[in-house]
Design an enzyme around this catalytic site. Structure first.
Site, PDB file in Angstrom:
ATOM      1  N   ASP A  74      -8.378  -5.811 -18.683  1.00  0.00           N
ATOM      2  CA  ASP A  74      -8.597  -6.778 -19.765  1.00  0.00           C
ATOM      3  C   ASP A  74      -7.252  -7.105 -20.398  1.00  0.00           C
ATOM      4  OD1 ASP A  74      -9.312  -8.242 -21.987  1.00  0.00           O
ATOM      5  OD2 ASP A  74     -10.757  -6.786 -22.762  1.00  0.00           O
ATOM      6  N   HIS A 133       0.826  -1.217   0.000  1.00  0.00           N
ATOM      7  CA  HIS A 133       0.000   0.000   0.000  1.00  0.00           C
ATOM      8  C   HIS A 133       0.856   1.260   0.000  1.00  0.00           C
ATOM      9  CE1 HIS A 133      -3.554   2.369   0.407  1.00  0.00           C
ATOM     10  NE2 HIS A 133      -4.308   1.409   0.878  1.00  0.00           N
TER      11      HIS A 133
END
Length: 432
Positions: free
Chosen positions: A375, A163
């Site tokens: 994608d 993070h």
């Protein structure tokens, strides 16, 4: 029955071309010590339904879908994306003050990458809908992110990120860049910017004693809220206020109220706390480098503000859902002012120094981070499964159920066993 997952390849993927050997400073938000943790998630891609690769030639004809296995395509695309995002191929180096003074040394050593195959199809394991038929650690080893391919041709991308390097939007931006290269683009659709110096850096308060973290026996629960019930609450809120609210507002309102009712606090004046993390890129339009966008597009570091809602437990329990939504919306309206005051050090308590108690609920929204749009050439994922849970922190993550289901999915680790039945009963009552 168990399904075997066999790891077939492990390696560091380095940037595919030379990158600057820089030493980069992190922002004051990046360096919040509590952010130095791993965020783990699974991104489930069902049996391929190829989407045309984007054309990068002058012929304006779709490029043929690669016949290579997904793991190979993603590995090669990762190497290209690490040229643009070269700090991800580097290593942390702590300063004299420890993690709170960390920087990134851009060594080009690369990102750890693991390939694996599963001896089953995704249908055999219910497409990894909950409860998981394969342990998460089999698909997402602690050591690294990876790609697991299934016998049906579907695959799962396991992602482990730190993070400190990126917030959720930044991690989603990077994953989409990998997808852009995998589909044949010459460069990512969004150009990354480091620009950590643009983040405000107010003087830190004198450090106090380290917080005492009490460990709770929090239980995992996943429930879905129907679209009809969500829309009814949205309509009710609009009728009573003339304003609109989001699915996120409704989902966290129901979760917070259900949890508060389940706790059965004896004193209705007891305070209960809700905290969620709001993107603040749009609040810094004059701070960003000249990129053609004044909204911080391309910035992938931590750029959020903890929004807190504090109320009496009796008020949260007795309100209708639209009323709890109102409490959340009121806190949102204060975001710009609160962030501006923090930026000039006009605060008595650092909002980024969080307190973890059992009467506090922390909420994260995973529906707008970009993961669901990634994608690699075989279509977008059916769903994303986050594992951002800690035993000292009551957490609810708002996500989307697997397609084609509609509504909201609430993935929680926020109550102990004694409060679990009442919490489940309250959440499920929302759809009755």
């Amino acid at each position: 029955m168990g399904f075997a997952v066999q790891r077939t390849r492990r390696e560091y993927v380095r940037p595919s071309s030379p990158t600057p050997p820089a030493s980069l400073h992190l922002s004051i938000i990046d360096r919040v010590v509590g952010l130095r943790h791993l965020v783990r998630s699974l991104h489930v891609f069902p049996s391929p339904s190829p989407s045309p690769r984007l054309d990068v030639t002058e012929t304006n004809k779709p490029l043929p879908l690669s016949s290579s296995p997904p793991a190979r395509v993603i590995r090669e695309a990762l190497g290209k994306a690490l040229v643009d995002y070269y700090p991800f191929a580097g290593r942390f180096a702590d300063g004299e003050g420890g993690p709170g003074t960390a920087r990134v040394d851009c060594t080009g050593e690369g990102a750890w990458f693991v390939e694996a195959v599963a001896g089953c199809s995704l249908d055999d394991v219910n497409r990894l809908d909950h409860p998981l038929a394969i342990p998460e650690d089999d698909l997402l080893p602690d050591a690294a992110p990876g790609v697991t391919e299934f016998t049906c041709g579907g695959f799962v991308v396991g992602l482990i990120s730190v993070h400190t390097m990126a917030d959720g939007l930044g991690a989603g931006q990077f994953i989409n860049a990998v997808g852009d290269y995998a589909r044949g683009l010459d460069k990512p659709r969004v150009s990354p910017i480091w620009a950590r110096e643009a983040i405000p850096s107010p003087p830190k308060l004198p450090p106090g004693p380290p917080p005492e973290l009490k460990m709770f026996q929090l239980q995992h629960v996943t429930v879905d809220l129907s679209l009809d019930s969500i829309n009814k609450t949205k309509s009710s809120y609009f009728v009573s206020t003339g304003q609109r609210c989001s699915t996120f507002d409704v989902a966290i309102a129901k979760t917070w109220q259900a949890r508060t009712r389940a706790l059965r606090l004896p004193d209705p004046s007891s305070r209960v706390n809700l905290c969620f993390f709001a993107n603040t890129r749009h609040l810094m339009s004059t701070a960003w480098p000249v990129t053609g966008h004044g909204n911080g597009e391309g910035f992938y570091g931590n750029c959020f503000y903890p929004v807190s809602v504090v109320a009496k437990s009796g008020e949260v329990e007795s309100a209708d859902i639209a009323g709890v939504v109102g409490m959340i919306r009121d806190a949102k309206t204060k975001l710009a002012g609160d962030f501006a005051r923090w930026a000039v050090a006009d605060f008595k308590e650092d909002p980024y120094e969080l307190s973890f108690t059992y009467d506090s609920l922390f909420v994260s929204d995973w529906t707008r981070l970009g993961f669901l749009e990634a994608d690699y050439g075989w279509g977008t994922p059916s769903h994303v499964i986050p594992f951002a849970y800690y035993p000292f922190m009551a957490v609810a993550i708002i996500g989307a159920p697997p397609v084609p289901k509609a509504g909201a999915r609430i993935m929680t680790q926020c109550v102990e066993e004694e409060h679990l039945p009442a919490f489940l009963e309250e959440v499920k009552a929302f759809d009755k």
